[in-house]
Design a protein around this motif. Sequence first.
Motif, short mmCIF file in Angstrom:
data_model
loop_
_atom_site.label_atom_id
_atom_site.label_comp_id
_atom_site.label_asym_id
_atom_site.label_seq_id
_atom_site.Cartn_x
_atom_site.Cartn_y
_atom_site.Cartn_z
N LYS A 229 24.57 59.48 38.64
CA LYS A 229 25.45 59.51 37.28
C LYS A 229 26.88 59.70 37.84
O LYS A 229 27.12 60.60 38.72
CB LYS A 229 25.12 60.93 36.72
N VAL A 230 27.88 58.76 37.33
CA VAL A 230 29.14 58.84 37.65
C VAL A 230 30.00 59.07 36.60
O VAL A 230 30.10 58.94 35.54
CB VAL A 230 29.47 57.41 38.33
N GLU A 231 31.00 60.05 36.90
CA GLU A 231 32.17 60.30 35.89
C GLU A 231 33.31 59.80 36.16
O GLU A 231 33.78 59.75 37.16
CB GLU A 231 32.28 61.91 36.04
N GLU A 232 33.77 58.89 35.27
CA GLU A 232 35.07 58.35 35.32
C GLU A 232 36.18 59.00 34.20
O GLU A 232 35.91 59.06 33.05
CB GLU A 232 34.72 56.74 34.99
N THR A 233 37.12 59.41 35.07
CA THR A 233 38.35 60.12 34.23
C THR A 233 39.53 59.23 33.75
O THR A 233 39.94 58.79 34.55
CB THR A 233 38.59 61.60 34.51
N GLN A 234 39.82 59.04 32.52
CA GLN A 234 41.23 58.29 32.16
C GLN A 234 42.36 59.41 31.64
O GLN A 234 41.86 60.26 31.25
CB GLN A 234 40.88 57.43 31.00
N TYR B 69 30.81 58.52 31.21
CA TYR B 69 29.81 58.85 32.28
C TYR B 69 28.79 57.58 32.14
O TYR B 69 28.70 56.74 31.28
CB TYR B 69 28.90 59.83 32.08
N TYR B 70 28.53 57.17 33.41
CA TYR B 70 27.36 55.93 33.72
C TYR B 70 26.74 56.35 34.82
O TYR B 70 26.87 57.11 35.66
CB TYR B 70 28.32 54.88 33.61
N THR B 71 25.76 55.32 34.92
CA THR B 71 24.79 55.40 36.00
C THR B 71 25.09 54.25 36.68
O THR B 71 24.90 53.18 36.23
CB THR B 71 23.27 55.51 35.73
N ASN B 72 25.28 54.22 38.10
CA ASN B 72 25.57 53.29 38.93
C ASN B 72 24.11 52.62 39.64
O ASN B 72 23.28 53.15 39.07
CB ASN B 72 26.65 53.47 40.23
N ALA B 73 24.36 51.46 40.38
CA ALA B 73 23.09 50.68 40.68
C ALA B 73 22.05 51.71 41.68
O ALA B 73 20.91 51.61 41.74
CB ALA B 73 23.46 49.70 41.64
N LYS B 74 22.70 52.52 42.24
CA LYS B 74 21.94 53.49 43.09
C LYS B 74 21.10 54.64 42.17
O LYS B 74 20.38 55.51 42.69
CB LYS B 74 22.86 54.23 44.12
N GLY B 75 21.46 54.91 40.77
CA GLY B 75 20.82 55.57 39.78
C GLY B 75 21.60 56.85 40.07
O GLY B 75 20.93 57.75 39.26
#
Length: 110
Positions: free
Chosen positions: A46-51, A38-44
């Motif tokens: 929360k984004v989940e990235e799955t591998q 999980y990370y926070t993008n430039a717009k604030g």
Amino acid sequence: MSLRNKTTLIGHTGKEVEIVNFDSGAVKASVSLATSDYYTNAKGEKVEETQWHNLVAFGKTAEIFQKYVPKGKEIAVEGKLTYRSYDDKDGVKRYITEIKVDEILFLGSK
């Protein structure tokens, strides 16, 4: 002290375990594992990235996968990162990256 090829992953299985029984009596288990970051993008936001990772296990470890690891189970695995290739039916070379699991730990409640 020597360094070795070692990978540790924690995630959820994405499908039922596939089992292959060889003529020699050996057993191979294959399953996919999803890990999320999980990370926070430039717009604030929360984004989940799955591998997705391909897991393979042999022998007793494969039997444990077969008996105790259903789809969606949260597990921790430790093993080696392995690479292999093959030519598909059209003659195109395909590459596969897998984790050869040596140890498994059951997590979660499923």
